[in-house]
Design a protein around this motif. Sequence first.
Motif, PDB file in Angstrom:
ATOM      1  N   GLY A   9       0.885  -1.121   0.026  1.00  0.00           N
ATOM      2  CA  GLY A   9       0.151   0.029   0.076  1.00  0.00           C
ATOM      3  C   GLY A   9       0.790   1.443  -0.043  1.00  0.00           C
ATOM      4  O   GLY A   9       1.705   1.284  -0.256  1.00  0.00           O
ATOM      5  N   HIS A  10       0.151   2.365   0.380  1.00  0.00           N
ATOM      6  CA  HIS A  10       0.726   3.502   0.519  1.00  0.00           C
ATOM      7  C   HIS A  10       2.131   3.611   1.339  1.00  0.00           C
ATOM      8  O   HIS A  10       2.115   3.126   2.428  1.00  0.00           O
ATOM      9  N   GLY A  11       3.347   4.098   1.018  1.00  0.00           N
ATOM     10  CA  GLY A  11       4.549   4.255   1.776  1.00  0.00           C
ATOM     11  C   GLY A  11       4.976   2.849   1.916  1.00  0.00           C
ATOM     12  O   GLY A  11       6.013   2.897   2.844  1.00  0.00           O
ATOM     13  N   GLY A  12       4.792   1.796   1.324  1.00  0.00           N
ATOM     14  CA  GLY A  12       5.112   0.530   1.333  1.00  0.00           C
ATOM     15  C   GLY A  12       4.665  -0.278   2.258  1.00  0.00           C
ATOM     16  O   GLY A  12       5.196  -1.286   2.829  1.00  0.00           O
ATOM     17  N   VAL A  13       3.767   0.176   2.915  1.00  0.00           N
ATOM     18  CA  VAL A  13       3.108  -0.522   4.032  1.00  0.00           C
ATOM     19  C   VAL A  13       2.268  -2.214   3.483  1.00  0.00           C
ATOM     20  O   VAL A  13       1.632  -1.911   2.338  1.00  0.00           O
ATOM     21  N   ARG A  14       2.579  -3.127   4.099  1.00  0.00           N
ATOM     22  CA  ARG A  14       2.141  -4.413   3.653  1.00  0.00           C
ATOM     23  C   ARG A  14       0.444  -4.422   4.078  1.00  0.00           C
ATOM     24  O   ARG A  14       0.206  -4.258   5.358  1.00  0.00           O
ATOM     25  N   LEU A  15      -0.336  -4.684   3.297  1.00  0.00           N
ATOM     26  CA  LEU A  15      -1.731  -4.731   3.321  1.00  0.00           C
ATOM     27  C   LEU A  15      -1.971  -6.426   3.178  1.00  0.00           C
ATOM     28  O   LEU A  15      -1.810  -6.838   2.317  1.00  0.00           O
ATOM     29  N   GLU A  72       0.121  -4.743   7.938  1.00  0.00           N
ATOM     30  CA  GLU A  72       1.144  -4.112   8.765  1.00  0.00           C
ATOM     31  C   GLU A  72       0.755  -3.076   9.858  1.00  0.00           C
ATOM     32  O   GLU A  72      -0.043  -2.191   9.440  1.00  0.00           O
ATOM     33  N   LYS A  73       1.434  -3.014  10.855  1.00  0.00           N
ATOM     34  CA  LYS A  73       1.079  -2.233  11.848  1.00  0.00           C
ATOM     35  C   LYS A  73       2.489  -1.325  12.432  1.00  0.00           C
ATOM     36  O   LYS A  73       3.023  -1.447  13.536  1.00  0.00           O
ATOM     37  N   PRO A  74       3.193  -0.855  11.611  1.00  0.00           N
ATOM     38  CA  PRO A  74       4.368  -0.065  11.877  1.00  0.00           C
ATOM     39  C   PRO A  74       4.245   0.948  12.832  1.00  0.00           C
ATOM     40  O   PRO A  74       3.129   1.685  12.999  1.00  0.00           O
ATOM     41  N   GLN A 202      -3.008   4.108  18.072  1.00  0.00           N
ATOM     42  CA  GLN A 202      -3.071   4.458  16.535  1.00  0.00           C
ATOM     43  C   GLN A 202      -4.558   4.587  16.211  1.00  0.00           C
ATOM     44  O   GLN A 202      -4.791   5.237  15.143  1.00  0.00           O
ATOM     45  N   MET A 203      -5.389   3.544  16.858  1.00  0.00           N
ATOM     46  CA  MET A 203      -6.843   3.659  16.294  1.00  0.00           C
ATOM     47  C   MET A 203      -7.477   5.381  16.764  1.00  0.00           C
ATOM     48  O   MET A 203      -8.088   5.946  15.720  1.00  0.00           O
ATOM     49  N   LEU A 204      -7.148   5.872  18.031  1.00  0.00           N
ATOM     50  CA  LEU A 204      -7.482   7.087  18.053  1.00  0.00           C
ATOM     51  C   LEU A 204      -6.753   8.140  17.108  1.00  0.00           C
ATOM     52  O   LEU A 204      -7.514   9.148  16.788  1.00  0.00           O
TER      53      LEU A 204
END
Length: 290
Positions: A9-15, A72-74, A202-204
């Motif tokens: 995904g955006h910025g290389g994040v694994r989805l 991913e949860k970087p 992160q959710m907030l």
Amino acid sequence: MARCVDVVGHGGVRLAAWEFTEGGDPAAEERPAVVLLHGLMGRAEHWASAARWLSRHYRVVALDQRGHGRSEKPGSWPLDRDVFVADVEAVIERLGLGRVALVGHAMGALIAWRLAARRPDLVRALVICDMRAAALGAVSQRELRGWLSSWPLPFPSRAAARRWFGEEDPSLDHPSPARGEFFAAVMAKRADGWRPVFSRRQMLAAREGFAHDAHWDELAGVSCPTLVIRGVDGVLGRAEAHEMVRVLPAGRYADIPDAGHLAHLERPHEWRAIVEPFLTETAPRRSAKR
């Protein structure tokens, strides 16, 4: 059945994108696609029941959005709403889904209509499930922060989590088995007990990216047929829902009695009876064989 496909995904994040096929049908990739987007703190698994009947006629993909499910949860990544939109755009293009029908719940619905406004070439139809176009505001953020802090973590078992969210949570007006199941599905066993698969912080922060803005202009930019659905006891009021339909160039409205924010889980048969004909009507016509 469902198989997990990794997409960048955006910025290389694994989805983690989940493809649902009825009986492993190899012809599924030739069908018109439906992409399912969960809301804040959700996961693709919450769409499993809907995906089963959808997969009989469509190529169905449900996405674990960044920070959720198996995606991913970087520790440090952008949390503004644009990155979530870019992630869905990447999934559609990299899986070769063509023009899709987007079905979004809550935050997933906002992401869906922003993408539909930005990339009409990618979206043929849209279903908005219980998401407001008005600003949620600072008070709602404070309330969410307080509620997240009230969770009695860790839970001793998944069943204990199901019971607390569905019955024991002081914020509940009445028992909600669907709510209990929703949150039980996002718990994972850790060394000290059961905890959410996502970071509450992160959710907030993710919600902060859209809670303070109204989204009427973006909604007005959606040109495709759009269905706005609300549970009568959900967060989207009737008057606001009708205003959303008025603003949409091709909007229509439906509601589900005796249902709340999780109407698609609380009243799945009623939800299907509304969504299925809409998707059938807006599906691309097949060329007649000669």
